[in-house]
Design an enzyme around this catalytic site. Structure first.
Site, PDB file in Angstrom:
ATOM      1  N   CYS A  81       9.747  22.614 -13.221  1.00 62.34           N
ATOM      2  CA  CYS A  81       9.044  23.530 -12.135  1.00 62.34           C
ATOM      3  C   CYS A  81      10.073  24.950 -11.991  1.00 62.34           C
ATOM      4  O   CYS A  81      11.106  24.740 -11.778  1.00 62.34           O
ATOM      5  CB  CYS A  81       9.071  22.795 -10.826  1.00 62.34           C
ATOM      6  SG  CYS A  81       8.399  24.013  -9.413  1.00 62.34           S
ATOM      7  N   CYS A  87      13.535  25.883  -4.220  1.00 69.10           N
ATOM      8  CA  CYS A  87      12.622  25.165  -3.314  1.00 69.10           C
ATOM      9  C   CYS A  87      13.315  23.634  -3.208  1.00 69.10           C
ATOM     10  O   CYS A  87      13.968  22.961  -4.192  1.00 69.10           O
ATOM     11  CB  CYS A  87      11.163  24.618  -4.028  1.00 69.10           C
ATOM     12  SG  CYS A  87      10.208  23.502  -3.367  1.00 69.10           S
ATOM     13  N   CYS A 161       2.555  23.520  -6.930  1.00 69.05           N
ATOM     14  CA  CYS A 161       3.736  22.554  -7.135  1.00 69.05           C
ATOM     15  C   CYS A 161       3.235  21.505  -8.049  1.00 69.05           C
ATOM     16  O   CYS A 161       2.228  20.586  -7.905  1.00 69.05           O
ATOM     17  CB  CYS A 161       3.893  21.705  -5.779  1.00 69.05           C
ATOM     18  SG  CYS A 161       4.863  20.468  -5.825  1.00 69.05           S
ATOM     19  N   PHE A 289       3.622  -4.016  10.294  1.00 68.96           N
ATOM     20  CA  PHE A 289       3.703  -2.595  10.106  1.00 68.96           C
ATOM     21  C   PHE A 289       2.719  -2.334   8.930  1.00 68.96           C
ATOM     22  O   PHE A 289       2.797  -1.751   8.084  1.00 68.96           O
ATOM     23  CB  PHE A 289       4.805  -2.218   9.576  1.00 68.96           C
ATOM     24  CG  PHE A 289       6.156  -2.630  10.544  1.00 68.96           C
ATOM     25  CD1 PHE A 289       6.612  -1.720  11.745  1.00 68.96           C
ATOM     26  CD2 PHE A 289       6.905  -3.717  10.450  1.00 68.96           C
ATOM     27  CE1 PHE A 289       7.543  -2.105  12.404  1.00 68.96           C
ATOM     28  CE2 PHE A 289       7.859  -4.190  11.211  1.00 68.96           C
ATOM     29  CZ  PHE A 289       8.142  -3.431  12.393  1.00 68.96           C
ATOM     30  N   ASP A 310       0.280  -3.216  13.867  1.00 69.20           N
ATOM     31  CA  ASP A 310       0.626  -1.969  13.576  1.00 69.20           C
ATOM     32  C   ASP A 310       0.768  -1.246  15.102  1.00 69.20           C
ATOM     33  O   ASP A 310      -0.314  -1.508  15.895  1.00 69.20           O
ATOM     34  CB  ASP A 310       0.179  -0.986  12.531  1.00 69.20           C
ATOM     35  CG  ASP A 310       0.800   0.090  12.163  1.00 69.20           C
ATOM     36  OD1 ASP A 310       1.550  -0.054  10.855  1.00 69.20           O
ATOM     37  OD2 ASP A 310       1.037   1.067  12.921  1.00 69.20           O
ATOM     38  N   CYS A 381      11.544   1.560   2.765  1.00 61.30           N
ATOM     39  CA  CYS A 381      11.623   2.774   2.126  1.00 61.30           C
ATOM     40  C   CYS A 381      13.331   3.311   2.330  1.00 61.30           C
ATOM     41  O   CYS A 381      13.603   4.319   2.163  1.00 61.30           O
ATOM     42  CB  CYS A 381      10.695   3.829   2.444  1.00 61.30           C
ATOM     43  SG  CYS A 381      10.862   4.091   4.244  1.00 61.30           S
TER      44      CYS A 381
HETATM   45  C1  SAM Z   1       6.286   2.690   5.646  1.00 64.10           C
HETATM   46  S1  SAM Z   1       4.552   2.625   6.961  1.00 64.10           S
HETATM   47  C2  SAM Z   1       3.804   1.018   5.931  1.00 64.10           C
HETATM   48  C3  SAM Z   1       2.070   1.122   6.171  1.00 64.10           C
HETATM   49  C4  SAM Z   1       1.405   0.003   5.495  1.00 64.10           C
HETATM   50  N1  SAM Z   1       2.207  -1.171   5.220  1.00 64.10           N
HETATM   51  C5  SAM Z   1       1.367   0.917   4.126  1.00 64.10           C
HETATM   52  O1  SAM Z   1       1.690   0.332   3.125  1.00 64.10           O
HETATM   53  O2  SAM Z   1       0.673   1.640   3.983  1.00 64.10           O
HETATM   54  C6  SAM Z   1       4.975   1.917   8.392  1.00 64.10           C
HETATM   55  C7  SAM Z   1       4.367   1.672   9.278  1.00 64.10           C
HETATM   56  O3  SAM Z   1       4.858   1.225  10.467  1.00 64.10           O
HETATM   57  C8  SAM Z   1       4.178   1.522  11.607  1.00 64.10           C
HETATM   58  N2  SAM Z   1       5.161   1.582  12.933  1.00 64.10           N
HETATM   59  C9  SAM Z   1       6.205   2.520  13.171  1.00 64.10           C
HETATM   60  N3  SAM Z   1       6.848   1.930  13.997  1.00 64.10           N
HETATM   61  C10 SAM Z   1       6.233   0.801  14.570  1.00 64.10           C
HETATM   62  C11 SAM Z   1       6.554   0.083  15.627  1.00 64.10           C
HETATM   63  N4  SAM Z   1       7.458   0.356  16.513  1.00 64.10           N
HETATM   64  N5  SAM Z   1       5.719  -1.059  15.697  1.00 64.10           N
HETATM   65  C12 SAM Z   1       4.679  -1.497  14.781  1.00 64.10           C
HETATM   66  N6  SAM Z   1       4.366  -0.480  13.848  1.00 64.10           N
HETATM   67  C13 SAM Z   1       5.167   0.525  13.624  1.00 64.10           C
HETATM   68  C14 SAM Z   1       3.647   3.007  11.278  1.00 64.10           C
HETATM   69  O4  SAM Z   1       2.566   3.323  12.152  1.00 64.10           O
HETATM   70  C15 SAM Z   1       3.329   2.748   9.724  1.00 64.10           C
HETATM   71  O5  SAM Z   1       1.897   2.329   9.805  1.00 64.10           O
END
Ligand code: SAM
Length: 423
Positions: A81, A87, A161, A289, A310, A381
């Protein structure tokens, strides 16, 4: 150093240094020792001698600006790029892919070793292709639209991009033109959904009638699924050609504004396949989550009973609506930091899948450790918070069976991991 005595970062007015880069740090910068102090040099590789200008001193060391590479590493490659280096969107386009994959695996090993996992069963890094990114947030400042410059609030203007999907990249220059009348700064979130492009502009400036017409015409001309505007009171659609939606496990889920989405379809597939493989034969599990159901819907499609939780109300509402087409899937909103799924609530489950935000899932991990669940699958992550949570599980009697580093952010220092724990 005690927190109260931490030195504040200080701007430096020094002469350039010749530095020998020894390693690459967690943030992606080359690290060199000079007078016993760590110097961080962006875009520098191990084994290189570089000329670098010290710019900022902090408790961690000295942050430098790369002036030139005096002795390049044989592993240095030409970036693809033209904006790379200017950037701040990418940290790596200058390193052999194999070295980058090995470095990411080493980071995971180091994070686990720091938490007492010697010889952790970490697989080779599964690398996702680089030019497949389906979500990004650009900054608009003045007339410049692009990513922030490295370690700066300034915006590096870009016309395209190559890291984004071409369909999203093609929107950048026309977006800059249609947003040119704005006087306030803005953030422009782009997502490529299964219905097409979803664009959300966050800007304190409200578009007037003329602006709205121009934006609606822009949305039509570029076949956007949706264009929405948030001036600080929640997103409102300006144009909806097709309601944005994602398909997970064969079920369509409405895509709320700025909802979480794994950064590429390839990354999503790698994580989902690893979660499905780890939970083969499981008949009742929790997906904590869960977001929009990236894992919960494919798990339910396989015939498992799934409890999906979630904290994001919009995501939960969308998944709950979609769950009508997914027998066995129960969905609820819950803040799992404040109110983790308890050991008692996990009674009868064969497995728990959890995929928290970068902060990890410390409180939830304690509850899993205290439960009788025989299988836990962590998706993360952030190697540091993952390793901390892994230690909690191990202290609760789980064995780390496998950890798969998934490089779904291939040009950044970030790393995803899917890890399997069994009792
Ligand atoms: C890394 S994402 C993963 C979402 C899903 N597993 C996916 O792969 O698409 C993290 C998730 O954690 C949720 N989250 C963040 N803080 C939270 C909390 N205190 N309690 C429950 N969920 C939460 C966010 O809304 C988000 O959907």
């Amino acid at each position: 150093m005690a927190r109260g005595r931490e030195r504040r970062p200080a701007r430096l007015n020094a002469a350039p240094l010749s530095l020998c880069v020894e390693s690459v740090g967690a943030g992606g910068d080359g690290i060199a020792l000079h007078d016993g102090v760590r110097h961080f040099v962006p875009l520098a590789l191990p084994g290189e001698t570089v000329r670098a200008m010290p710019v900022l001193r902090s408790a961690e060391g000295v942050r430098c600006r790369l002036e030139s590479v005096e002795t390049p590493s044989p592993r240095r490659v030409a970036p693809f790029c033209p904006a790379f280096g200017r950037c701040g969107g990418c940290a790596f386009q200058h390193w052999e892919a194999a070295d980058l994959a090995a470095w990411k695996r080493t980071r995971l090993l180091a994070a686990l070793s720091h938490r007492g996992f010697a010889d952790a069963p970490v697989a080779e890094t599964l690398s996702c292709p680089a030019r497949t990114r389906r979500r990004a947030t650009l900054a608009l400042k003045g007339k410049k639209l692009g990513f922030r410059e490295e370690a700066s609030h300034a915006v590096a203007a870009i016309d395209a991009c190559p890291v984004l999907l071409p369909q999203l990249s093609a929107l950048i220059a026309p977006l800059r033109a249609v947003l040119a009348p704005l006087t306030a700064d803005a953030a422009v979130a782009l997502a490529w959904t299964d219905s097409g492009a979803d664009v959300l502009v966050r800007c304190a400036d409200e578009p007037g009638w003329e602006g709205r017409e121009a934006l609606a015409a822009f949305a039509r001309a570029h076949d956007l699924a949706r264009l929405a505007w948030d001036s600080g009171f929640g997103a409102a659609p300006l144009a909806v050609e097709r309601p944005p939606a994602m398909i997970f496990g064969g079920v369509s889920v409405a895509f709320p504004d700025a909802a979480f989405l794994q950064p590429s379809a390839e990354g999503e597939a790698a994580l989902r396949d690893a979660v499905l493989a780890a939970t083969e034969g499981v008949s009742a599990l929790a997906d904590l989550f869960c977001g929009l159901g990236t894992f919960a819907l494919p798990l339910a499609a396989r015939g498992a009973r799934v409890l999906a939780l979630d904290a994001d109300g919009a995501a939960v509402a969308a998944l709950a609506a979609a769950a009508k087409a997914a027998p066995g899937l129960a969905v609820a909103a819950r803040d799992l930091f404040r109110e983790p799924l308890s050991a008692a609530e996990m009674r009868g489950l064969d497995a728990v899948v959890f995929d928290p935000p970068r902060a990890g899932a410390q409180v939830q991990a304690r509850a899993i450790a205290a439960s009788a669940v025989p299988l836990a699958v962590a998706v993360s992550c952030n190697p540091a918070s993952f390793a901390r949570d892994a230690r909690i599980l191990a202290d609760g009697g789980f064995r780390l069976v496998s950890a798969l580093p998934v490089d779904q952010f291939p040009l950044s220092p970030h790393l995803e991991v899917v890890a399997v724990f069994r009792r």
